[in-house]
Structures are given as structure tokens and as C-alpha cells.
Design a protein around this motif. Structure first.
Motif, PDB file in Angstrom:
ATOM      1  N   GLY A 206       1.059  -1.347   0.209  1.00 54.77           N
ATOM      2  CA  GLY A 206       0.047   0.214  -0.230  1.00 54.77           C
ATOM      3  C   GLY A 206       0.629   1.184   0.216  1.00 54.77           C
ATOM      4  O   GLY A 206       1.156   1.896  -0.710  1.00 54.77           O
ATOM      5  N   ILE A 207       1.601   1.506   0.973  1.00 53.80           N
ATOM      6  CA  ILE A 207       2.499   2.673   1.365  1.00 53.80           C
ATOM      7  C   ILE A 207       3.992   2.092   1.467  1.00 53.80           C
ATOM      8  O   ILE A 207       4.810   2.764   0.501  1.00 53.80           O
ATOM      9  CB  ILE A 207       2.169   3.508   2.601  1.00 53.80           C
ATOM     10  CG1 ILE A 207       0.214   4.044   2.622  1.00 53.80           C
ATOM     11  CG2 ILE A 207       2.807   4.804   2.956  1.00 53.80           C
ATOM     12  CD1 ILE A 207      -0.564   4.905   3.397  1.00 53.80           C
ATOM     13  N   LEU A 208       4.039   1.424   2.806  1.00 55.28           N
ATOM     14  CA  LEU A 208       5.664   1.205   2.917  1.00 55.28           C
ATOM     15  C   LEU A 208       5.670  -0.080   1.932  1.00 55.28           C
ATOM     16  O   LEU A 208       4.830  -1.432   1.740  1.00 55.28           O
ATOM     17  CB  LEU A 208       5.403   0.463   3.437  1.00 55.28           C
ATOM     18  CG  LEU A 208       5.305   1.369   4.813  1.00 55.28           C
ATOM     19  CD1 LEU A 208       5.483   1.300   6.511  1.00 55.28           C
ATOM     20  CD2 LEU A 208       6.376   2.890   4.980  1.00 55.28           C
ATOM     21  N   ILE A 209       7.057  -0.439   0.986  1.00 60.55           N
ATOM     22  CA  ILE A 209       7.280  -1.840  -0.165  1.00 60.55           C
ATOM     23  C   ILE A 209       8.036  -3.024   0.525  1.00 60.55           C
ATOM     24  O   ILE A 209       8.372  -4.055   0.755  1.00 60.55           O
ATOM     25  CB  ILE A 209       8.114  -1.272  -1.185  1.00 60.55           C
ATOM     26  CG1 ILE A 209       8.007  -2.359  -2.047  1.00 60.55           C
ATOM     27  CG2 ILE A 209       9.899  -0.878  -0.434  1.00 60.55           C
ATOM     28  CD1 ILE A 209       6.926  -2.239  -3.169  1.00 60.55           C
ATOM     29  N   ILE A 210       8.437  -2.161   2.216  1.00 61.65           N
ATOM     30  CA  ILE A 210       8.843  -3.259   2.574  1.00 61.65           C
ATOM     31  C   ILE A 210       8.191  -4.524   3.291  1.00 61.65           C
ATOM     32  O   ILE A 210       8.827  -5.805   3.511  1.00 61.65           O
ATOM     33  CB  ILE A 210       9.491  -2.519   4.596  1.00 61.65           C
ATOM     34  CG1 ILE A 210       7.819  -2.316   4.720  1.00 61.65           C
ATOM     35  CG2 ILE A 210      10.133  -0.708   4.431  1.00 61.65           C
ATOM     36  CD1 ILE A 210       8.422  -1.988   6.293  1.00 61.65           C
ATOM     37  N   TRP A 211       6.874  -4.391   3.265  1.00 63.91           N
ATOM     38  CA  TRP A 211       5.883  -6.101   3.362  1.00 63.91           C
ATOM     39  C   TRP A 211       6.500  -7.036   2.259  1.00 63.91           C
ATOM     40  O   TRP A 211       7.034  -8.010   2.467  1.00 63.91           O
ATOM     41  CB  TRP A 211       4.832  -5.552   3.591  1.00 63.91           C
ATOM     42  CG  TRP A 211       4.169  -4.515   4.428  1.00 63.91           C
ATOM     43  CD1 TRP A 211       3.598  -3.085   4.117  1.00 63.91           C
ATOM     44  CD2 TRP A 211       4.413  -5.138   6.102  1.00 63.91           C
ATOM     45  NE1 TRP A 211       3.635  -3.014   4.770  1.00 63.91           N
ATOM     46  CE2 TRP A 211       4.306  -3.121   6.162  1.00 63.91           C
ATOM     47  CE3 TRP A 211       5.397  -5.192   7.072  1.00 63.91           C
ATOM     48  CZ2 TRP A 211       4.112  -3.061   7.842  1.00 63.91           C
ATOM     49  CZ3 TRP A 211       5.645  -5.380   7.596  1.00 63.91           C
ATOM     50  CH2 TRP A 211       4.919  -4.574   8.039  1.00 63.91           C
ATOM     51  N   ASP A 212       6.527  -6.204   1.221  1.00 61.56           N
ATOM     52  CA  ASP A 212       6.684  -6.451  -0.226  1.00 61.56           C
ATOM     53  C   ASP A 212       8.016  -8.197  -0.062  1.00 61.56           C
ATOM     54  O   ASP A 212       8.275  -8.736   0.114  1.00 61.56           O
ATOM     55  CB  ASP A 212       6.786  -6.670  -0.945  1.00 61.56           C
ATOM     56  CG  ASP A 212       5.119  -6.021  -1.856  1.00 61.56           C
ATOM     57  OD1 ASP A 212       4.997  -7.403  -1.799  1.00 61.56           O
ATOM     58  OD2 ASP A 212       5.009  -5.033  -1.926  1.00 61.56           O
ATOM     59  N   LYS A 213       9.559  -6.807   0.162  1.00 59.13           N
ATOM     60  CA  LYS A 213      10.434  -7.188   0.504  1.00 59.13           C
ATOM     61  C   LYS A 213      10.645  -8.388   1.998  1.00 59.13           C
ATOM     62  O   LYS A 213      11.823  -9.473   1.119  1.00 59.13           O
ATOM     63  CB  LYS A 213      11.518  -6.329   1.233  1.00 59.13           C
ATOM     64  CG  LYS A 213      11.281  -5.356  -0.567  1.00 59.13           C
ATOM     65  CD  LYS A 213      12.205  -4.480   0.233  1.00 59.13           C
ATOM     66  CE  LYS A 213      12.980  -3.079  -1.129  1.00 59.13           C
ATOM     67  NZ  LYS A 213      13.208  -2.260  -1.099  1.00 59.13           N
ATOM     68  N   LEU A 214      10.023  -8.275   2.590  1.00 58.71           N
ATOM     69  CA  LEU A 214      10.220  -9.126   3.952  1.00 58.71           C
ATOM     70  C   LEU A 214       9.491 -10.562   3.198  1.00 58.71           C
ATOM     71  O   LEU A 214       9.685 -11.485   4.637  1.00 58.71           O
ATOM     72  CB  LEU A 214       9.006  -8.343   5.232  1.00 58.71           C
ATOM     73  CG  LEU A 214       9.052  -9.105   6.442  1.00 58.71           C
ATOM     74  CD1 LEU A 214      10.301  -9.148   7.269  1.00 58.71           C
ATOM     75  CD2 LEU A 214       7.668  -8.503   7.826  1.00 58.71           C
ATOM     76  N   PHE A 215       8.674 -10.063   2.504  1.00 64.01           N
ATOM     77  CA  PHE A 215       7.451 -11.653   3.367  1.00 64.01           C
ATOM     78  C   PHE A 215       7.475 -12.298   1.197  1.00 64.01           C
ATOM     79  O   PHE A 215       6.928 -13.397   0.881  1.00 64.01           O
ATOM     80  CB  PHE A 215       5.538 -11.578   3.150  1.00 64.01           C
ATOM     81  CG  PHE A 215       5.794 -11.033   4.148  1.00 64.01           C
ATOM     82  CD1 PHE A 215       5.731 -12.048   5.984  1.00 64.01           C
ATOM     83  CD2 PHE A 215       5.159  -9.721   4.676  1.00 64.01           C
ATOM     84  CE1 PHE A 215       5.320 -11.368   6.513  1.00 64.01           C
ATOM     85  CE2 PHE A 215       4.778  -9.463   5.573  1.00 64.01           C
ATOM     86  CZ  PHE A 215       4.698 -10.316   6.776  1.00 64.01           C
TER      87      PHE A 215
END
Length: 305
Positions: A206-215
């Protein structure tokens, strides 16, 4: 109950001005990103979404308040620090809602609307579901249970949706590296709208791309792999009603018609798009694997030559 403005409604004039500016910029850049019928379909879908949201949000508020009033574990006050917490909580919820919307056909039936355009511009951001608002809120139910006030939740959901408007453009190539590392961007989201096998079901942020990198669902946009927008099999219609409900019709046809077990009928609701009970369908992972194998073979042949 704290009163927060309906920022999506107030943002409509901004949407119009931003689209006009984008048309001017992309014309100067000689990028043909708008097509009249396509843009009008997207705007029609957006207007329908706004009107239906008055009803769906009333239902969502009732459910959130029922949980908040009767079952909440804590009471989180409306304060600056609670808005920091809810920012991350909402964005985490959005990631999983968005990811499951690509991995479960029941949720894809409403989300496919947003991916149905073969163009990519700010009007595409307005191409929103007419049905998803009535059930996608299940991914946020843990938040009133934890103790976030329902009004805060709806406000943060609107902030997230507003943020995602500007990333639907080809007018911006890349943001600064520090920004691309943490936040969703036009480049990251172009990948998400790609029908290329390499790009399928990637970058659900949504706002933070960090979730995709984390999962494990992150894929950078590659210069050598130009994004092809739309669906693996495009629906090829500008009719807003068909755009809104064609996948519902196709899904329910698979569930209720044909000779198949009760288990397989249910699996047509929960399995990813492309799944078939007889094994003849192909999922995004299958298409990506085939594409990678083909690419490796091509590279090997080039080295031999």
C-alpha cells in the motif's frame, strides 16, 4: 465518536487536476498513456465505488463498532502516537488483503476490476471495485479488537487509498533510492499492474514496500522487461457493469456448473485465479516458472552461438 472528514470525497477535485497535469506531461514526453474510452470507464468505476461506499462503509462501521464496543482487548486513545501505530497496522493489513486478493479467487473477483485496464495512468487508480467494500474489511477486523477506534481505522484506510493514487503513472520513472527502498512508488506499482509472467502477483504494498521485501513478493521494475499492463487474459470491454461483475459470473459458473465434487466447487472460491479442478489451469507461479525456463534456454543458446 471522533469526527474525521471524508478525505476521498474532498480529494476528487485534486484527482481531476492531477489527471489533466499528467496528460500534459505525458504528451510532452510522447507517452501515449490515455485512451478516452478506457479513462471514462475508469472514472465511471470510481464514481460507482464512491456511491456504493456510502452503504458499504455503514456496514463496515457497524461491524467495527460491534467488535470495538463488545470485545476490544485494550482502549487505544486518539493521540499522535496511536496514529503512528495505526499507520503500520493498517499498511500491514492492506498488504495481506491485497496479496490474498491475488491468491484467492473470491477476493480476486472484486479486485480484478482494478487490473482490467490495459493502460496505466492516474485514471486507472480510480478504477475501483463495486463489490469488494462489502467483504474485504475482514482483513481489518483485528484492529478494533485490539482497541483502535473504528473512525481512526476508516480514516487511515482512506489515507492509504489517497497515497496510492499518485503512483499510478508513467510520468515518473524512479524516485530517489532511499524512497524506493522503503515506500511504494510508481515504478514498484507499475510492476504490480504488469501481466508479464515475471511481474505477476508482485509488489502488493500500500504505502510501504517493506512488506513485499519481508514476505518475498518484491520484484523491481527492469529496463529490459517493459511492463505490459492488463490481465493474462484481458476482458476487452469498456462497459462498467461488465467490468464490475464479469469475474463474479465466471467464478460462480465454475462453482455451480459442470460435474465436480463439492470440495472442488468450494476450491474454486479459495484457490488462485487460473486454478482448475482437472489440473489444466495455470497459476501465476506456473507462468513465471515457464518464462524463466524459456529465458534461461534463450540465454544458453546465445552463449553457444
Amino acid at each position: 465518536m471522533p469526527e474525521f472528514p471524508n478525505i476521498i470525497v474532498f480529494a476528487i477535485p485534486f484527482f481531476v487536476l492531477a489527471m489533466l497535469l499528467e496528460m500534459y506531461v505525458t504528451t510532452k514526453q510522447q507517452i501515449r498513456t490515455y485512451e478516452t474510452k478506457d479513462a471514462l470507464s475508469s472514472i465511471a468505476m470510481g464514481l460507482g465505488n464512491v456511491f456504493l461506499n456510502f452503504l458499504s462503509k455503514a456496514i463496515v462501521l457497524l461491524v467495527f463498532f460491534w467488535i470495538y464496543d463488545n470485545f476490544r482487548l485494550f482502549t487505544i486513545p486518539v493521540a499522535w502516537w496511536s496514529f503512528v501505530l495505526i499507520f503500520f497496522a493498517d499498511d500491514f493489513s492492506y498488504y495481506w488483503f491485497h496479496r490474498i486478493s491475488h491468491e484467492s479467487r473470491l477476493f480476486w473477483a472484486s479486485h480484478v476490476v482494478h487490473h482490467s485496464s490495459q493502460k496505466y495512468n492516474l485514471s486507472t487508480a480510480l478504477r475501483q471495485t463495486w463489490s469488494g467494500g462489502f467483504y474485504s474489511f475482514v482483513f481489518w477486523l483485528w484492529m478494533p479488537l485490539l482497541g483502535f477506534h473504528p473512525a481512526m481505522i476508516l480514516l487511515q484506510m482512506s489515507i492509504s487509498l489517497l497515497y496510492q493514487f499518485w503512483i499510478h503513472t508513467e510520468a515518473i520513472d524512479k524516485m530517489p533510492k532511499w524512497f524506493e527502498a522503503v515506500f511504494n512508488s510508481p515504478s514498484h506499482h507499475r510492476v504490480h499492474h504488469g501481466s508479464n509472467p515475471l511481474y505477476l502477483d508482485r509488489n502488493h504494498a500500500g504505502i510501504l514496500i517493506i512488506w513485499d521485501k519481508l514476505f518475498g513478493t518484491f520484484q523491481p521494475e527492469l529496463k529490459e522487461e517493459r511492463v505490459i499492463y492488463g490481465l493474462v487474459v484481458n476482458i476487452n470491454t469498456y462497459n462498467p457493469v461488465k467490468i464490475a461483475f464479469i469475474e463474479w459470473r465466471n467464478m460462480l459458473k465454475d462453482v455451480f456448473f459442470g460435474r465436480k465434487s463439492l470440495k472442488n466447487r468450494f476450491l474454486y472460491l479459495v484457490k488462485p485465479p487460473g486454478w482448475t479442478h482437472d489440473g489444466t489451469g495455470k497459476l501465476s507461479d506456473d507462468l513465471r516458472r515457464e518464462w524463466l525456463e524459456s529465458s534461461l534456454q534463450s540465454q544458453s543458446q546465445l552463449k553457444e552461438d
